[in-house]
Enzyme design. Structure first.
Site, PDB file in Angstrom:
ATOM      1  N   LYS A 125      -0.221  -6.763  -8.043  1.00  0.00           N
ATOM      2  CA  LYS A 125      -0.571  -7.927  -7.210  1.00  0.00           C
ATOM      3  C   LYS A 125      -1.962  -8.448  -7.580  1.00  0.00           C
ATOM      4  O   LYS A 125      -2.189  -9.648  -7.659  1.00  0.00           O
ATOM      5  CB  LYS A 125      -0.520  -7.496  -5.748  1.00  0.00           C
ATOM      6  CG  LYS A 125      -1.349  -8.304  -4.782  1.00  0.00           C
ATOM      7  CD  LYS A 125      -0.542  -9.417  -4.194  1.00  0.00           C
ATOM      8  CE  LYS A 125      -1.358 -10.353  -3.348  1.00  0.00           C
ATOM      9  NZ  LYS A 125      -2.486  -9.787  -2.656  1.00  0.00           N
ATOM     10  N   ASP A 126      -2.911  -7.503  -7.788  1.00  0.00           N
ATOM     11  CA  ASP A 126      -4.268  -7.879  -8.179  1.00  0.00           C
ATOM     12  C   ASP A 126      -4.385  -7.665  -9.693  1.00  0.00           C
ATOM     13  O   ASP A 126      -5.034  -6.727 -10.149  1.00  0.00           O
ATOM     14  CB  ASP A 126      -5.288  -7.045  -7.408  1.00  0.00           C
ATOM     15  CG  ASP A 126      -5.196  -7.300  -5.909  1.00  0.00           C
ATOM     16  OD1 ASP A 126      -5.870  -8.205  -5.422  1.00  0.00           O
ATOM     17  OD2 ASP A 126      -4.403  -6.606  -5.240  1.00  0.00           O
TER      18      ASP A 126
ATOM     19  N   HIS B 173       0.838  -1.204   0.000  1.00  0.00           N
ATOM     20  CA  HIS B 173       0.000   0.000   0.000  1.00  0.00           C
ATOM     21  C   HIS B 173       0.878   1.262   0.000  1.00  0.00           C
ATOM     22  O   HIS B 173       0.611   2.211  -0.739  1.00  0.00           O
ATOM     23  CB  HIS B 173      -0.888   0.039   1.246  1.00  0.00           C
ATOM     24  CG  HIS B 173      -1.903  -1.059   1.323  1.00  0.00           C
ATOM     25  ND1 HIS B 173      -1.805  -2.081   2.237  1.00  0.00           N
ATOM     26  CD2 HIS B 173      -3.045  -1.289   0.615  1.00  0.00           C
ATOM     27  CE1 HIS B 173      -2.847  -2.891   2.096  1.00  0.00           C
ATOM     28  NE2 HIS B 173      -3.609  -2.450   1.115  1.00  0.00           N
TER      29      HIS B 173
HETATM   30  P1  AMP Z   1      -6.291  -3.819  -0.856  1.00  0.00           P
HETATM   31  O1  AMP Z   1      -6.251  -2.919   0.339  1.00  0.00           O
HETATM   32  O2  AMP Z   1      -5.811  -5.205  -0.585  1.00  0.00           O
HETATM   33  O3  AMP Z   1      -7.601  -3.753  -1.611  1.00  0.00           O
HETATM   34  O4  AMP Z   1      -5.214  -3.238  -1.862  1.00  0.00           O
HETATM   35  C1  AMP Z   1      -5.219  -1.897  -2.251  1.00  0.00           C
HETATM   36  C2  AMP Z   1      -4.280  -1.711  -3.408  1.00  0.00           C
HETATM   37  O5  AMP Z   1      -2.965  -2.103  -3.009  1.00  0.00           O
HETATM   38  C3  AMP Z   1      -4.642  -2.563  -4.628  1.00  0.00           C
HETATM   39  O6  AMP Z   1      -4.431  -1.796  -5.811  1.00  0.00           O
HETATM   40  C4  AMP Z   1      -3.665  -3.696  -4.535  1.00  0.00           C
HETATM   41  O7  AMP Z   1      -3.354  -4.280  -5.790  1.00  0.00           O
HETATM   42  C5  AMP Z   1      -2.452  -3.009  -3.955  1.00  0.00           C
HETATM   43  N1  AMP Z   1      -1.583  -3.987  -3.309  1.00  0.00           N
HETATM   44  C6  AMP Z   1      -1.931  -4.913  -2.378  1.00  0.00           C
HETATM   45  N2  AMP Z   1      -0.871  -5.684  -2.059  1.00  0.00           N
HETATM   46  C7  AMP Z   1       0.170  -5.241  -2.817  1.00  0.00           C
HETATM   47  C8  AMP Z   1       1.532  -5.638  -2.966  1.00  0.00           C
HETATM   48  N3  AMP Z   1       2.059  -6.641  -2.272  1.00  0.00           N
HETATM   49  N4  AMP Z   1       2.307  -4.956  -3.839  1.00  0.00           N
HETATM   50  C9  AMP Z   1       1.786  -3.938  -4.568  1.00  0.00           C
HETATM   51  N5  AMP Z   1       0.516  -3.521  -4.475  1.00  0.00           N
HETATM   52  C10 AMP Z   1      -0.284  -4.161  -3.613  1.00  0.00           C
END
Ligand code: AMP
Length: 282
Positions: free
Chosen positions: A148-149, A37
């Site tokens: 990652k996603d 994040h």
């Molecule tokens: P989330 O809070 O899990 O919905 O993630 C929010 C954003 O952070 C999304 O765009 C994810 O793809 C990105 N994200 C989550 N984990 C990672 C990671 N390990 N490396 C890079 N981006 C990430």
């Protein structure tokens, strides 16, 4: 750094900033921050103003998924966001985002059909609906998403194209733990043995990469190699291994150009995903 909870308040503030000529970067998140994040927030500092949305979006969780258990720590998140120079955190309540009756959804076809879309029906509809809402509430110049996603990124790119959304989508690389595990808020669920087993996702993808580097071009062989790596890890159940194109997320049989190898697996009660983008040169 300020925290805003009301959509109308947020819209008015961003409207004013834009009229004053400031560029705005948006990082949509569900909180429980880690370095992944923070890397998105740092990338967003190329804008004059960095906005982070922090909202555990009920619409993207299916029945029986981990909505109630999803890790949350607002105080810690706010400190971490402030430490990397975030200006505004948008933290709405679910009722603020989904006032009753809520009757409008955004649905991207085909790109959502395979991979996580197959095992999580309705998930991407929840994602695209909330991202559309966020981009109306926070009409940023750029929005930052993690590789990652990978499917989520492809789905959002498709939606932005199809709906003429005036936003630049910026993709950021996967941030990993020293042993290769992709950082995820859901890693917090893992016990010690599960945490050790969780490296199997990354290990299987490295094996896929090694095969491609040694000249393998058949998707079936890549998939078989990933299955073999998972067989040696009894705590992990492979949900899918897919070799697909990186734009439409459609399976491919013969590797060429830029391809995505994506895996999802259950480890204990946690569902984890990971992927690698490979450039296949002949
Ligand atoms: P989330 O809070 O899990 O919905 O993630 C929010 C954003 O952070 C999304 O765009 C994810 O793809 C990105 N994200 C989550 N984990 C990672 C990671 N390990 N490396 C890079 N981006 C990430």
């Amino acid at each position: 750094m300020i925290v805003v909870e009301q959509a109308g308040d947020m819209q008015a503030r961003i409207g004013q900033l834009k009229r004053d000529g400031w560029s705005v970067g948006l990082v949509p998140t569900m909180g429980f921050f880690h370095e992944g994040h923070l890397s998105l927030m740092r990338a967003a500092r190329e804008n004059d103003v960095v906005v982070v949305s922090l909202f555990v979006n009920p619409a993207q969780f299916g029945p029986g998924e981990d909505l109630a258990a999803y890790p949350r720590d607002l105080e810690r998140d706010l400190k971490m966001a402030e430490s990397v120079g975030v200006d505004i955190v948008f933290h709405p309540a679910p009722e603020e985002m989904y006032p009753e009756p809520f009757l409008t959804h955004v649905d991207v076809e085909r790109v959502t059909a395979g991979l996580c879309g197959r095992s999580r029906p309705g998930h991407f509809r929840g994602v695209t609906t909330v991202v559309t809402k966020l981009l109306h509430i926070i009409p940023a110049d750029r929005a930052y998403f993690g590789q990652k996603d990978a499917q989520q990124l492809a789905v959002i790119r498709q939606m932005v194209r199809d709906l003429n959304m005036d936003i630049e989508v910026v993709a950021c690389p996967i941030i990993r733990e020293p042993d290769g595990l992709a950082m995820s808020s859901r890693n917090a669920y893992l016990g010690d043995a599960e945490r050790r087993a969780a490296t199997v996702l990354h290990r299987s993808l490295r094996e896929a990469e090694r095969l491609v580097e040694s000249g393998e071009r058949r998707a079936t062989e890549i998939e078989a190699a990933v299955h073999t790596v998972f067989k040696d890890e009894p705590l992990a159940q492979l949900e899918y291994i897919e070799v697909c194109d990186n734009i439409g997320m459609q399976p491919i049989a013969q590797l060429e150009g830029t391809i995505l190898v994506a895996v999802a697996a259950k480890i204990g009660g946690s569902r984890l995903i990971d992927n690698v983008l490979l450039k296949v040169e002949d």
